[in-house]
Structure formats: C-alpha cells, structure tokens
Write an enzyme that holds these catalytic residues in place. Structure first.
Site, short mmCIF file in Angstrom:
data_model
loop_
_atom_site.label_atom_id
_atom_site.label_comp_id
_atom_site.label_asym_id
_atom_site.label_seq_id
_atom_site.Cartn_x
_atom_site.Cartn_y
_atom_site.Cartn_z
N LYS A 53 -8.50 96.93 16.31
CA LYS A 53 -9.26 96.05 16.38
C LYS A 53 -10.48 96.52 17.69
O LYS A 53 -11.77 96.65 17.36
CB LYS A 53 -9.23 94.39 16.92
CG LYS A 53 -8.37 93.95 16.03
CD LYS A 53 -7.84 92.59 16.30
CE LYS A 53 -7.07 91.95 15.07
NZ LYS A 53 -6.15 90.72 15.27
N GLN A 97 -4.80 86.92 20.01
CA GLN A 97 -3.92 87.47 19.21
C GLN A 97 -2.46 86.58 18.93
O GLN A 97 -1.69 86.14 19.85
CB GLN A 97 -3.47 89.05 19.42
CG GLN A 97 -2.55 89.86 18.72
CD GLN A 97 -3.32 90.12 17.32
OE1 GLN A 97 -4.60 90.20 17.17
NE2 GLN A 97 -2.49 90.27 16.12
N ASP A 120 -12.22 84.10 14.47
CA ASP A 120 -10.61 84.08 13.72
C ASP A 120 -10.62 83.00 12.67
O ASP A 120 -10.16 83.09 11.83
CB ASP A 120 -9.40 83.95 14.85
CG ASP A 120 -8.62 85.18 14.77
OD1 ASP A 120 -8.49 85.90 13.85
OD2 ASP A 120 -7.94 85.16 15.65
N1 GUN Z 1 -1.83 87.61 13.74
C1 GUN Z 1 -1.55 88.27 12.68
N2 GUN Z 1 -2.92 88.12 11.94
C2 GUN Z 1 -3.66 87.56 12.83
C3 GUN Z 1 -5.01 87.15 12.67
O1 GUN Z 1 -5.59 87.35 11.59
N3 GUN Z 1 -5.60 86.77 13.94
C4 GUN Z 1 -5.01 86.42 15.26
N4 GUN Z 1 -5.71 86.13 16.18
N5 GUN Z 1 -3.79 86.95 15.00
C5 GUN Z 1 -3.28 87.27 14.05
#
Ligand code: GUN
Length: 300
Positions: A53, A97, A120
């Site tokens: 990211k 996350q 998200d």
């Molecule tokens: N962990 C696995 N997929 C995601 C996601 O799309 N967003 C976040 N914040 N954590 C994750």
C-alpha cells in the site's frame, strides 16, 4: 478450453495512471491526498500488505504515513490513534490493517473511524449506504474484483455469479455490490459458504465464479462449468520459496482458493494468484483515498 488470463497487474496499472492525473488536479488545488495506515503487531502477511500500500501511494503521488503499534498495544491506544487521525486535517483516508490482535475489538475500532475517511469502506454507515445503493466508500477487494470483471469484458450484468465465501471484507460486500440495479451490478447471485451442503452443485451453475473462502485450492475443476469466468480472491501462504528476483531470498509461496492449473483448462477466463485481485485491492484503496481528497478539495 484454455482460459484467458485476466491480469490484475495490467488493469491496476491502467487505473493508477488515471489516478495520477486526479492526484495532480488535487495538488493544483493545494490538497495532497493523504493516507494513514495503522498496523498493530508484526504479522508477516500484514507487513507485506502494508508495504504494498505504501509503494502504491508513492507511485501515484499520494502522501502516506504508517503508524506501527506494538502487539501489546491496548485497545485504548489504538482508539486514541484513530481519534487523532480523525481530527488531522491533512489526512483524508484512515486504514487500520486487519486482523488486529485478539485482545482488541476490531468492530469498536472500525466504528470509530470517521466515515468520511473510511477508505476501507468497513464502517457500518458505509456498509449500510452500499447496501441501499447509495455508496460513499466501498470495500477495496470486492470493488477491485468487480472492476476487473468489467475492464476484462466480463461484466456481471445478467450473469449468474456464485460467490464462495461470506466474509465482511469480501463475500458479503460483493453480494451487496452485484445485486444493485445499475451498470456495475444487475447480476443474479448465489452465495455459498461453509454451511452449504454440496457446494459444487451451485458452483457448477456459475457463469462467474468468485472464490473468497481463504482455503488454498478448494475450487477444483469438477466444480467449474466449462467456459466460466473464475475470479480468485484467495491469498493463502502455504510456505516459503526462493524469490524469482533474488534466489538467495525466501518469499511467501502464495496459492489462491482455486486449483489454477486444472481450472484454467476449463474456464474461459481466470485471475492468477499473485497478480490477479491483489493489485486491484491496493489500487482501489488509492482510488478511495483520491476520492476522499477530491471531496475535501471540492474537485469533482
Ligand atoms: N486485511 C485483509 N484485507 C484487508 C483490507 O482490505 N483492509 C484492511 N484494513 N485489512 C485487511
């Protein structure tokens, strides 16, 4: 039939080029799109996702900052950091996350994120808005999967889409997106999950099969209709292997939820793992961040 490979890497590149232009427009208005990522602990998969990211943000000119809290951080510590970022004027998107350590209630944390910064798309307000067909931010992985269908010429409208998996992150929001009466939806949807007896009976009826169960190679060729489009959302770490770039370095050996070889002999199109939905997730996160900044800057 040998399936055409749907390259998420290629489609993501295309979208990132479009986003770069939008980022520049925001900057011209004095607003640099800003994303804050909060990670708790050092789960190797999370570390790797967060790195991806950060790199994508840098590539398209989005400013990003990652806060890493120790595994021992309390729920209060994490809530305080979210609150601080909610108030920060230069931060347009906040991402915590997942998963967070077990002693922290993830729902409580997600509920605290300002819905206007919830890139998200996990806040209950944004989930509700998506369900009623008035989306504000939508979750990145299912959004990316839909975008991949559309941009590869496999739009879901009028098709029978079978979704294998019912997580809040992928299966449920994908169902909510595809059911909408609009150009990106209009599909007939079946959702199968661990409580479905004889899952294959349903998967064999899919024009578009989406695998998002988090079980390595659970979808076998005899579960897939000849000519189906297969979207593999699974990212399962089955061990370690030497890196292609540097054979002296070990990297995670990734498998999807689909047994790629035999299924690709039967499907008309299929996404690979890696290089399928994964790059799309990150790219849609960037898109959501740019949208948040555009709203802030008053750029349409
Ligand atoms: N962990 C696995 N997929 C995601 C996601 O799309 N967003 C976040 N914040 N954590 C994750």
């Amino acid at each position: 039939m040998t399936a055409k490979i749907i390259s998420g890497t290629e489609v993501a590149k295309e979208i990132r080029a479009e986003l770069k232009i939008r980022v520049d427009k925001c900057k011209a208005k004095g607003v640099t799109p800003g994303l804050v990522i909060i990670r708790v602990g050092d789960d190797p998969a999370s570390v790797s996702y967060v790195t991806g990211k950060e790199q994508a943000a840098e590539e398209i000119g989005v400013w990003s900052e990652t806060f890493v809290l120790p595994e021992t951080a309390t729920e209060g510590d994490l809530l305080a950091k979210v609150e601080e970022m909610n108030k920060a004027e230069h931060v347009h998107g906040i991402l915590v996350q997942l998963p967070v350590p077990k002693h922290i209630n993830a729902d409580k944390v997600l509920d605290l994120i300002d819905p206007a910064k919830d890139v998200d798309g996990f806040h209950p307000i944004n989930v509700g808005k998506m369900l009623i067909g008035d989306p504000y931010f939508m979750p990145c992985t299912p959004y990316g999967a839909v975008e991949l269908m559309i941009r590869s010429g496999n739009a879901p409208a009028g098709k029978h889409v079978v979704i294998c998996g019912r997580s809040n992150i992928v299966g449920k929001p994908l169902m909510a997106m595809l059911v909408q009466k609009n150009a990106r939806g209009n599909a007939t949807i079946t959702v199968v999950h661990t409580g479905t007896p004889n899952m294959a009976e349903y998967t064999r009826q899919a024009d578009i099969l989406v695998a998002c169960m988090g079980v390595p190679e659970i979808i076998k060729a005899d579960m897939v209709k000849e000519g189906a489009v297969v979207i593999d959302v699974g990212v399962n770490r089955v061990g370690m292997k030497p890196s292609k770039k540097d054979p002296n370095k070990m990297v995670a050996d990734l498998r999807g939820d689909v047994e790629f070889g035999p299924v690709s002999e039967k499907a008309s199109a299929i996404t690979p793992v890696p290089g399928g939905v994964g790059p799309m997730t990150i790219t849609i996160l960037m898109q959501n961040t740019v949208v948040a900044a555009e709203r802030h800057a008053g750029v349409a």
